[in-house]
Design a protein around this motif. Structure first.
Motif, PDB file in Angstrom:
ATOM      1  N   LEU A  90     -29.117  -2.409  17.729  1.00  0.00           N
ATOM      2  CA  LEU A  90     -27.862  -2.839  17.131  1.00  0.00           C
ATOM      3  C   LEU A  90     -27.059  -3.613  18.166  1.00  0.00           C
ATOM      4  O   LEU A  90     -27.035  -3.241  19.338  1.00  0.00           O
ATOM      5  CB  LEU A  90     -27.032  -1.644  16.644  1.00  0.00           C
ATOM      6  CG  LEU A  90     -27.386  -1.069  15.268  1.00  0.00           C
ATOM      7  CD1 LEU A  90     -28.742  -0.396  15.275  1.00  0.00           C
ATOM      8  CD2 LEU A  90     -26.317  -0.082  14.800  1.00  0.00           C
ATOM      9  N   VAL A 129     -22.794   6.493  11.229  1.00  0.00           N
ATOM     10  CA  VAL A 129     -23.166   5.547  10.188  1.00  0.00           C
ATOM     11  C   VAL A 129     -24.676   5.679   9.962  1.00  0.00           C
ATOM     12  O   VAL A 129     -25.426   5.931  10.905  1.00  0.00           O
ATOM     13  CB  VAL A 129     -22.775   4.099  10.590  1.00  0.00           C
ATOM     14  CG1 VAL A 129     -23.521   3.654  11.833  1.00  0.00           C
ATOM     15  CG2 VAL A 129     -23.014   3.131   9.446  1.00  0.00           C
ATOM     16  N   ARG A 186     -20.370   4.772  22.708  1.00  0.00           N
ATOM     17  CA  ARG A 186     -21.277   5.498  21.814  1.00  0.00           C
ATOM     18  C   ARG A 186     -21.646   4.604  20.661  1.00  0.00           C
ATOM     19  O   ARG A 186     -20.778   4.137  19.930  1.00  0.00           O
ATOM     20  CB  ARG A 186     -20.587   6.745  21.244  1.00  0.00           C
ATOM     21  CG  ARG A 186     -20.468   7.859  22.230  1.00  0.00           C
ATOM     22  CD  ARG A 186     -20.110   9.163  21.569  1.00  0.00           C
ATOM     23  NE  ARG A 186     -19.978  10.182  22.608  1.00  0.00           N
ATOM     24  CZ  ARG A 186     -18.830  10.714  22.998  1.00  0.00           C
ATOM     25  NH1 ARG A 186     -17.705  10.344  22.414  1.00  0.00           N
ATOM     26  NH2 ARG A 186     -18.812  11.620  23.954  1.00  0.00           N
ATOM     27  N   LYS A 228     -18.706   0.907   8.500  1.00  0.00           N
ATOM     28  CA  LYS A 228     -18.504   1.932   9.551  1.00  0.00           C
ATOM     29  C   LYS A 228     -19.252   1.622  10.841  1.00  0.00           C
ATOM     30  O   LYS A 228     -19.102   2.347  11.823  1.00  0.00           O
ATOM     31  CB  LYS A 228     -18.990   3.293   9.036  1.00  0.00           C
ATOM     32  CG  LYS A 228     -18.036   3.949   8.053  1.00  0.00           C
ATOM     33  CD  LYS A 228     -18.510   5.369   7.813  1.00  0.00           C
ATOM     34  CE  LYS A 228     -17.749   6.027   6.661  1.00  0.00           C
ATOM     35  NZ  LYS A 228     -18.407   7.269   6.230  1.00  0.00           N
ATOM     36  N   ALA A 229     -20.081   0.591  10.827  1.00  0.00           N
ATOM     37  CA  ALA A 229     -20.890   0.291  12.014  1.00  0.00           C
ATOM     38  C   ALA A 229     -20.050  -0.438  13.051  1.00  0.00           C
ATOM     39  O   ALA A 229     -20.259  -1.612  13.343  1.00  0.00           O
ATOM     40  CB  ALA A 229     -22.109  -0.531  11.617  1.00  0.00           C
ATOM     41  N   ARG A 238     -23.593  14.106  14.725  1.00  0.00           N
ATOM     42  CA  ARG A 238     -24.944  13.564  14.933  1.00  0.00           C
ATOM     43  C   ARG A 238     -24.964  12.047  14.797  1.00  0.00           C
ATOM     44  O   ARG A 238     -25.645  11.355  15.536  1.00  0.00           O
ATOM     45  CB  ARG A 238     -25.938  14.165  13.940  1.00  0.00           C
ATOM     46  CG  ARG A 238     -26.305  15.614  14.252  1.00  0.00           C
ATOM     47  CD  ARG A 238     -27.410  16.111  13.337  1.00  0.00           C
ATOM     48  NE  ARG A 238     -28.683  15.526  13.677  1.00  0.00           N
ATOM     49  CZ  ARG A 238     -29.457  15.929  14.696  1.00  0.00           C
ATOM     50  NH1 ARG A 238     -29.072  16.919  15.446  1.00  0.00           N
ATOM     51  NH2 ARG A 238     -30.604  15.338  14.935  1.00  0.00           N
ATOM     52  N   PRO A 267     -22.385   3.869  17.060  1.00  0.00           N
ATOM     53  CA  PRO A 267     -21.997   4.663  15.888  1.00  0.00           C
ATOM     54  C   PRO A 267     -23.207   5.188  15.113  1.00  0.00           C
ATOM     55  O   PRO A 267     -23.066   6.113  14.317  1.00  0.00           O
ATOM     56  CB  PRO A 267     -21.183   3.673  15.053  1.00  0.00           C
ATOM     57  CG  PRO A 267     -21.596   2.326  15.525  1.00  0.00           C
ATOM     58  CD  PRO A 267     -21.945   2.490  16.968  1.00  0.00           C
ATOM     59  N   HIS A 268     -24.380   4.627  15.391  1.00  0.00           N
ATOM     60  CA  HIS A 268     -25.557   5.065  14.653  1.00  0.00           C
ATOM     61  C   HIS A 268     -26.015   6.453  15.108  1.00  0.00           C
ATOM     62  O   HIS A 268     -25.943   7.411  14.353  1.00  0.00           O
ATOM     63  CB  HIS A 268     -26.684   4.020  14.821  1.00  0.00           C
ATOM     64  CG  HIS A 268     -27.961   4.414  14.164  1.00  0.00           C
ATOM     65  ND1 HIS A 268     -29.190   4.185  14.741  1.00  0.00           N
ATOM     66  CD2 HIS A 268     -28.211   5.033  12.989  1.00  0.00           C
ATOM     67  CE1 HIS A 268     -30.128   4.640  13.937  1.00  0.00           C
ATOM     68  NE2 HIS A 268     -29.562   5.154  12.870  1.00  0.00           N
ATOM     69  N   ARG A 269     -26.417   6.558  16.362  1.00  0.00           N
ATOM     70  CA  ARG A 269     -26.971   7.837  16.829  1.00  0.00           C
ATOM     71  C   ARG A 269     -26.240   8.387  18.053  1.00  0.00           C
ATOM     72  O   ARG A 269     -26.737   9.287  18.726  1.00  0.00           O
ATOM     73  CB  ARG A 269     -28.458   7.661  17.154  1.00  0.00           C
ATOM     74  CG  ARG A 269     -29.362   7.566  15.926  1.00  0.00           C
ATOM     75  CD  ARG A 269     -29.382   8.863  15.162  1.00  0.00           C
ATOM     76  NE  ARG A 269     -30.433   8.863  14.128  1.00  0.00           N
ATOM     77  CZ  ARG A 269     -30.667   9.936  13.375  1.00  0.00           C
ATOM     78  NH1 ARG A 269     -29.960  11.041  13.520  1.00  0.00           N
ATOM     79  NH2 ARG A 269     -31.602   9.879  12.456  1.00  0.00           N
ATOM     80  N   LEU A 270     -25.091   7.784  18.388  1.00  0.00           N
ATOM     81  CA  LEU A 270     -24.231   8.242  19.485  1.00  0.00           C
ATOM     82  C   LEU A 270     -24.828   8.003  20.870  1.00  0.00           C
ATOM     83  O   LEU A 270     -24.324   8.528  21.867  1.00  0.00           O
ATOM     84  CB  LEU A 270     -23.871   9.725  19.326  1.00  0.00           C
ATOM     85  CG  LEU A 270     -23.356  10.173  17.954  1.00  0.00           C
ATOM     86  CD1 LEU A 270     -22.867  11.621  18.044  1.00  0.00           C
ATOM     87  CD2 LEU A 270     -22.262   9.291  17.419  1.00  0.00           C
ATOM     88  N   VAL A 271     -25.901   7.236  20.931  1.00  0.00           N
ATOM     89  CA  VAL A 271     -26.479   6.917  22.238  1.00  0.00           C
ATOM     90  C   VAL A 271     -25.480   6.047  23.009  1.00  0.00           C
ATOM     91  O   VAL A 271     -24.855   5.162  22.436  1.00  0.00           O
ATOM     92  CB  VAL A 271     -27.815   6.168  22.042  1.00  0.00           C
ATOM     93  CG1 VAL A 271     -28.306   5.550  23.347  1.00  0.00           C
ATOM     94  CG2 VAL A 271     -28.855   7.123  21.470  1.00  0.00           C
ATOM     95  N   PRO A 272     -25.297   6.296  24.312  1.00  0.00           N
ATOM     96  CA  PRO A 272     -24.385   5.454  25.099  1.00  0.00           C
ATOM     97  C   PRO A 272     -24.833   3.991  25.067  1.00  0.00           C
ATOM     98  O   PRO A 272     -25.980   3.685  25.401  1.00  0.00           O
ATOM     99  CB  PRO A 272     -24.504   6.031  26.518  1.00  0.00           C
ATOM    100  CG  PRO A 272     -24.959   7.445  26.320  1.00  0.00           C
ATOM    101  CD  PRO A 272     -25.842   7.410  25.101  1.00  0.00           C
TER     102      PRO A 272
END
Lengths: 343, 343, 343
Positions: free
Chosen positions: B73, C319, B48, B93-94, C316, B50-55
């Protein structure tokens, strides 16, 4: 736990479905396996091997016993384990529930309630089945994805025929014609006579009396808790109709549906059609079968839509109409029967 | 949270599955992405962004880093974000969790527990793999829709072979033959020697010693918490079998299954087959592969049926048989291991 | 209950979708049926017959009224039952909710909130639609399996174009270019001018001014609560751009998306494209339509992946990046609007 009457003979399968191997089918929300014993009679067991819960219906029949596909445990028609490979002693718990079964009219009937109350005398009796001068279409089966009460209400409701079945059996006239309702402890019937009307081209040819008007009777029986019987009679207008013999002088049809709940939201819909015309005419029977399948498919789609709306809203209807009299009475009688059994 | 041992090397993928792009796979109920770094080594990250949880497994590999398909990213094999388009500073946190990985025997092994305890010394050792005179069939994969305990019990249970696999590897004789069981802290083995029996036509041809009887050994190992190893040995009857060398004079097979829970109700089933006969014979290997796939598919169907019955009833079995000794012991050892780890 | 603004005109359907029969569609988690009345205007009703809850969209239009397929009840555009077969009196409860509807720009707009506030003046105005020198691609529809906030954030986010749409509309340059953001009570816009850049081969041909550099403007509007309008302008570098007339001297595009929540996890995605070049060129329009469909399909797949991750994690994002400014502001304005309406 569903809204089911348990102490009752339900249609479980057509006899022709139970051949050399077992048949698994969910009935009243319980998995059941049906198979033939050495003497040809059908047995019904809870469809789970007590060892690892594998469905016994995945197994095979070996000399009239049901053998589990996983480790070869064998069960007799009473649900007792009679053989465990690699083990001489059979533990007392190695058994699975058995259900009383009777085979009649080409149907396998099962009793899901208390076995000691399973009296074959209580089997539903099918008029004219097997009698000379009558022909039967059987083997009809559909799985209807709706609670069986929706199906019962549909079958007690002649008013929908004009609209839903306008392309198949619908009759524009029929829609506006009121029905009378009668009930006993065991059944309810909604009926009407359409008098002095034109016969359909089909019925005119079958009656073979020339271009005369007819009287047409429709009787929608619901035999509690799970059997619908729709009877139609077409007679030359004014013909006497006081006795069974007089009624049989016309075109007479008994259309049976044996409803067996599968789950709270699906129903086994077995149907059978008995008639006293075009007897032995296979082509006519094939056409009739196809037309009935189409009609019941139309009902199925409505029942599914109702089921979905009921699940989403938690409601059954927002307004009652006059045409609801018989269907609602049937549903209430059924609910009372379920409640009485539980009490 | 599933019934999983976390501190353990699990098979995550075949090496051949990780090519130019990333591979996403759910392991122990966590989404994981595997990809190759610039030096060719495999890295594993929580799947995931960490930005938008996209796989991240929807992305691509760019110079050994994993690039998110959505905003570009880039992450290194340690899970650190090393590039954010349009932004010079990278927020702390990224990052996404990384998992220790080792590649050996053509398998990518992953450690889902505490990273500091991930010692490659604890990797499972595969006997004879890569040795002269031995051949390997690898790359085997099936997704079994059942909790992995059902699969472990199935693999520790020789008794089902006669029945479930009667059309593939089953042997009518085998069903009645008892097994012995031994255990250590790390594994349990159920085994039996079938002595002075007829070889199968296949084994007779492979042994090439004419029409003599054979001794046949079967060893069903379960190495906690996730590896099954079934060893079979076929020797001319009476041949000595005290040393590894003596056993290798016969037909010898190691059949491995590496089970990695996907969810509470599904399991990655990686299998590998090692043998000392028909070495280099591609046609024989292809036939063997197909037969094994069919056999495991038969198991899969039973495991699925058990999973469904367990979910519906909340039960695993209603009666215990003698043949359950090894499977039940294996399941208990595993449950204890899970409990010990949590404590 | 979803995160929806109720008092708003939402796109319900394309006008071309409402022909001779009714159209059923779930909007803001309510089943709605759309049909044409005798005067050709569209009516919208709650898609459940009050009698048995059957979807009225399974029925037919009869002389501008909607007839239930089951028992033939007929409803007018106000949701009043105006005919019940077999029954002269119509019970007061025999009605279903109706929704205000306006048809404009080839779109059927529906108002799901308080009917008395449904003023057509509040309809969204589509720039240049129907004006000379402009061409429209309409009829675009996709069902996006994601909450509509994910789609709004995607549409307010130019940064993803470079990566997600690299094979369609992506531009490697664009990724690093920051955007400015402005907002009013009614909308938010993120925009940027890319100055003195090379035009794409397509744009060079369309501009027809030879091999000169261009200025390229991108404006990403979100009109609360449900409309995205992406405007692009391509002008020869240094050309004046102070007035609408000056901007129209370049290549100018308005790309509209009308988002109508279907459920909490799915959205009707209606799109329309308005341009001032290749006007009347059907082949160019067809290619443009196909390219846009592919691009939106790429977005759909990301939105679905995000929806699944959000449902599994309850989160959601982990970061925030600089590129999130406009999307996050749009989501906050929308959340505030929902809250204000409820208060």
């Amino acid at each position: 736990m569903g809204n089911y009457v348990l102490n009752h003979w339900y249609a479980a399968a057509w006899s022709s479905e139970i051949g050399a191997g077992p048949l698994g089918r969910r009935l009243l929300d319980e998995p059941v396996v049906l198979f033939r014993q050495a003497d040809g009679s059908v047995a019904a067991l809870a469809d789970r091997c007590p060892h690892r819960l594998v469905p016994l219906s995945m197994g095979t029949c070996v000399e009239g016993r049901l053998q589990c596909t996983y480790h070869g445990l064998q069960f007799d028609g009473g649900g007792r384990c009679v053989h465990i490979p690699g083990q001489a002693t059979i533990p007392p718990k190695a058994s699975t529930r058995s259900f009383p079964v009777v085979e009649r009219y080409g149907v396998v009937w099962i009793w899901m309630g208390e076995a000691e109350r399973a009296d074959p005398v209580r089997l539903f009796s099918i008029s004219k089945h097997g009698q000379a001068g009558w022909d039967v279409i059987d083997g009809g089966y559909q799985r209807h994805p709706s609670n069986y009460v929706n199906i019962i209400e549909n079958l007690m409701d002649p008013a929908h025929t004009t609209f839903l079945h306008s392309g198949t059996i619908g009759n524009p006239l029929a829609g506006e014609q009121p029905v009378a309702t009668e009930r006993t402890d065991d059944y309810i019937v909604a009926y009407r006579w359409l008098e002095n009307t034109s016969p359909s081209p089909h019925d005119r040819r079958r009656l073979n009396v020339g271009d005369v008007p007819v009287d047409r009777g429709q009787f929608f029986y619901f035999h509690l808790p799970s059997t619908s019987r729709v009877e139609t009679i077409v007679l030359p207008a004014g013909a006497p109709r006081d006795t069974d013999e007089q009624l049989c002088a016309g075109l007479r049809t008994y259309s049976y549906k044996f409803l067996t709940p599968e789950t709270a939201s699906s129903t086994h819909f077995f149907w059978m059609h008995v008639r006293n015309y075009q007897v032995g005419d296979d082509q006519a029977a094939a056409m009739l079968r196809a037309a009935l399948e189409r009609t019941y498919q139309e009902d199925l789609e409505i029942e599914l839509a109702m089921q979905r709306a009921q699940e989403e809203t938690g409601l059954r209807q927002l307004v009652s109409l006059r045409i609801d009299h018989a269907p609602v009475m049937a549903a209430r009688m059924l609910a009372q029967m379920v409640e009485d059994e539980r009490a």
